[in-house]
Design a protein around this motif. Structure first.
Motif, PDB file in Angstrom:
ATOM      1  N   ARG A 142       0.273  -1.251  -0.479  1.00  0.00           N
ATOM      2  CA  ARG A 142      -0.230  -0.006  -0.220  1.00  0.00           C
ATOM      3  C   ARG A 142       1.414   1.149   0.152  1.00  0.00           C
ATOM      4  O   ARG A 142       0.446   1.682  -0.566  1.00  0.00           O
ATOM      5  CB  ARG A 142      -0.812  -0.282   1.618  1.00  0.00           C
ATOM      6  CG  ARG A 142      -1.270   0.603   1.464  1.00  0.00           C
ATOM      7  CD  ARG A 142      -2.830   1.202   1.804  1.00  0.00           C
ATOM      8  NE  ARG A 142      -2.381   1.057   3.687  1.00  0.00           N
ATOM      9  CZ  ARG A 142      -1.808   0.682   4.174  1.00  0.00           C
ATOM     10  NH1 ARG A 142      -2.598  -0.520   4.604  1.00  0.00           N
ATOM     11  NH2 ARG A 142      -1.323   0.792   5.395  1.00  0.00           N
ATOM     12  N   GLY A 154       2.972   1.831  -3.027  1.00  0.00           N
ATOM     13  CA  GLY A 154       1.773   2.546  -4.259  1.00  0.00           C
ATOM     14  C   GLY A 154       1.804   3.586  -4.372  1.00  0.00           C
ATOM     15  O   GLY A 154       1.306   4.913  -5.290  1.00  0.00           O
ATOM     16  N   ARG A 207       2.432   3.635  -9.134  1.00  0.00           N
ATOM     17  CA  ARG A 207       1.862   2.906  -9.112  1.00  0.00           C
ATOM     18  C   ARG A 207       3.350   1.117  -8.669  1.00  0.00           C
ATOM     19  O   ARG A 207       4.984   2.165  -8.471  1.00  0.00           O
ATOM     20  CB  ARG A 207       2.895   2.582 -10.804  1.00  0.00           C
ATOM     21  CG  ARG A 207       3.831   2.891 -11.611  1.00  0.00           C
ATOM     22  CD  ARG A 207       3.313   3.316 -13.172  1.00  0.00           C
ATOM     23  NE  ARG A 207       3.279   1.980 -14.070  1.00  0.00           N
ATOM     24  CZ  ARG A 207       3.023   2.201 -14.974  1.00  0.00           C
ATOM     25  NH1 ARG A 207       1.405   3.167 -15.613  1.00  0.00           N
ATOM     26  NH2 ARG A 207       2.840   0.806 -15.486  1.00  0.00           N
ATOM     27  N   VAL A 208       3.513  -0.097  -8.957  1.00  0.00           N
ATOM     28  CA  VAL A 208       4.497  -0.849  -9.585  1.00  0.00           C
ATOM     29  C   VAL A 208       3.837  -1.730 -10.579  1.00  0.00           C
ATOM     30  O   VAL A 208       2.970  -2.428 -10.576  1.00  0.00           O
ATOM     31  CB  VAL A 208       3.862  -1.942  -7.841  1.00  0.00           C
ATOM     32  CG1 VAL A 208       4.899  -3.240  -7.894  1.00  0.00           C
ATOM     33  CG2 VAL A 208       3.915  -1.228  -6.536  1.00  0.00           C
ATOM     34  N   PHE A 237       0.819  -7.694  -3.948  1.00  0.00           N
ATOM     35  CA  PHE A 237       1.285  -6.666  -4.808  1.00  0.00           C
ATOM     36  C   PHE A 237       0.156  -7.541  -5.950  1.00  0.00           C
ATOM     37  O   PHE A 237       0.591  -6.457  -6.997  1.00  0.00           O
ATOM     38  CB  PHE A 237       2.934  -6.767  -5.567  1.00  0.00           C
ATOM     39  CG  PHE A 237       3.583  -5.948  -4.277  1.00  0.00           C
ATOM     40  CD1 PHE A 237       4.128  -4.483  -4.415  1.00  0.00           C
ATOM     41  CD2 PHE A 237       4.645  -6.572  -2.894  1.00  0.00           C
ATOM     42  CE1 PHE A 237       4.227  -4.102  -3.932  1.00  0.00           C
ATOM     43  CE2 PHE A 237       5.180  -5.739  -2.522  1.00  0.00           C
ATOM     44  CZ  PHE A 237       5.383  -4.480  -2.138  1.00  0.00           C
ATOM     45  N   ALA A 282      -1.755  -4.450  -7.558  1.00  0.00           N
ATOM     46  CA  ALA A 282      -0.923  -3.099  -8.373  1.00  0.00           C
ATOM     47  C   ALA A 282      -0.390  -3.766  -9.611  1.00  0.00           C
ATOM     48  O   ALA A 282      -0.427  -3.075 -10.896  1.00  0.00           O
ATOM     49  CB  ALA A 282      -0.022  -2.908  -7.522  1.00  0.00           C
ATOM     50  N   ARG A 286      -2.900  -4.452 -11.733  1.00  0.00           N
ATOM     51  CA  ARG A 286      -3.506  -2.339 -12.826  1.00  0.00           C
ATOM     52  C   ARG A 286      -2.337  -2.144 -13.539  1.00  0.00           C
ATOM     53  O   ARG A 286      -2.871  -1.784 -14.711  1.00  0.00           O
ATOM     54  CB  ARG A 286      -3.544  -1.193 -11.428  1.00  0.00           C
ATOM     55  CG  ARG A 286      -4.415  -1.683 -10.606  1.00  0.00           C
ATOM     56  CD  ARG A 286      -4.743   0.315  -9.251  1.00  0.00           C
ATOM     57  NE  ARG A 286      -3.573  -0.139  -8.324  1.00  0.00           N
ATOM     58  CZ  ARG A 286      -3.969  -0.921  -7.738  1.00  0.00           C
ATOM     59  NH1 ARG A 286      -4.882  -1.704  -6.838  1.00  0.00           N
ATOM     60  NH2 ARG A 286      -2.659  -1.174  -6.993  1.00  0.00           N
ATOM     61  N   SER A 287      -1.092  -2.538 -13.766  1.00  0.00           N
ATOM     62  CA  SER A 287       0.096  -1.854 -14.085  1.00  0.00           C
ATOM     63  C   SER A 287      -0.124  -3.172 -15.506  1.00  0.00           C
ATOM     64  O   SER A 287       1.263  -2.824 -16.135  1.00  0.00           O
ATOM     65  CB  SER A 287       1.293  -2.296 -13.474  1.00  0.00           C
ATOM     66  OG  SER A 287       1.356  -3.679 -13.065  1.00  0.00           O
TER      67      SER A 287
END
Length: 312
Positions: A86, A89, A94-95, A136, A139, A142-143
């Motif tokens: 968290r 991020g 972003r990660v 993770f 994240a 999302r990426s």
């Protein structure tokens, strides 16, 4: 476990294929993790360092070329790693890359081994990788990012006197293969990294046990060599850039895959002869975690037992 902040501009190197991406490296205080963080940074990645040695993490952060932060956290602690994910991020926005590199080792025969040390190897190397991935994955979804689980030649070759390490790395390899199938449709790629004996504190610590050192030296070439970390980590970084499903830190490791099914029988036949030669020396082997990283893990657990760990 708050990350420390430090913005840096690129020093002396051109931006690489990872320019602007955010990479998380566990076990980043020393060894492969420390060098990997530096090489990722040199290629333009922002880096989040995770480990159990606060002063060493701070020193590593000071050597990076790009924006970075570091967190003191135990990779086997679900709550701690969820907090790191968290905060990383929030810190970077972003990660893109997560490398589950944290690992410990213990050597010696199963009979008479320290059950706490044996269990801890499984916890850090296998469960720690799974905890890291779980923390993770949101994240990385999302990426459309990449998760690299660092395994070992020990995942392929069942070496005597290394039962906990081999079991943990075999499990970590299998975990990563399972995860790859689960998250591919979500745009997340998963890789497994394989290293042979690499010149780190862990390997040097294992070599202090004469039985382990002599067993390794009697392995067939090229498995009996200790390899410099620089070229090995360069290969890992190249694998990360490709989002490769398999990353081989030494060139010859790829060739072990087709014959891995035959290795347990071959090794069992040869090991009996070798171990009879060592005789009572086996009972004299140390039972704890090896190397400076093992000592750091034991110290961190001692602090928690005495009242809890403190964040860096």
């Amino acid at each position: 476990m708050r990350g420390t902040r430090g913005m840096k501009v690129t020093k002396g190197g051109s931006a690489g294929r990872l320019d602007g991406q955010v990479a998380v490296v566990t076990g980043a205080a020393r060894g492969v993790g420390e060098l990997l963080a530096r090489k990722l940074s040199a290629r333009g990645a922002k880096v989040a360092l995770v480990g159990l040695e606060a002063d060493e993490l701070k020193a590593v952060a000071g050597r990076l070329h790009t924006e970075c932060a570091h967190w003191y956290a135990d990779v086997t602690d679900d709550a701690a790693m969820a907090r790191v994910a968290r905060e990383a991020g929030e810190r970077f926005g972003r990660v893109d890359i997560v490398v589950a590199n944290a690992g410990v080792a213990a050597g010696g025969p199963v009979d008479g081994s320290d059950p706490d040390a044996w269990r801890r190897v499984i916890e850090v190397n296998l469960i720690g990788g799974a905890v890291t991935a779980r923390a993770f994955l949101p994240a990385l979804r999302r990426s459309h990012g990449y998760f690299l689980q660092i395994a070992s030649l020990a995942a392929i070759v069942p070496a005597p006197m290394m039962s906990a390490y081999c079991a943990s790395k075999s499990g970590a390899e299998a975990f990563a293969h399972c995860l790859r199938a689960e998250v591919a449709h979500q745009g997340v790629r998963v890789g497994v990294g394989y290293l042979s004996w690499t010149d780190t504190d862990m390997v040097r610590g294992a070599d202090r046990e004469t039985v382990l050192r002599e067993l390794r030296q009697r392995l067939p070439w090229p498995a009996n060599r200790t390899y410099p970390p620089g070229p090995a980590v360069d290969r890992i970084v190249a694998g990360i850039e490709r989002r490769a499903p398999h990353v081989y830190a030494q060139w010859w490791l790829r060739g072990t895959q087709p014959v891995r099914g035959y290795l347990p029988g071959v090794i069992a036949r040869g090991a009996g002869r070798e171990l009879r030669r060592f005789g009572p020396r086996l009972a004299e082997m140390g039972q704890g975690l090896v190397g400076a990283g093992g000592a750091a893990d034991e110290a961190a657990r001692g602090r928690r037992a005495a009242g809890g760990a403190h964040g860096a």
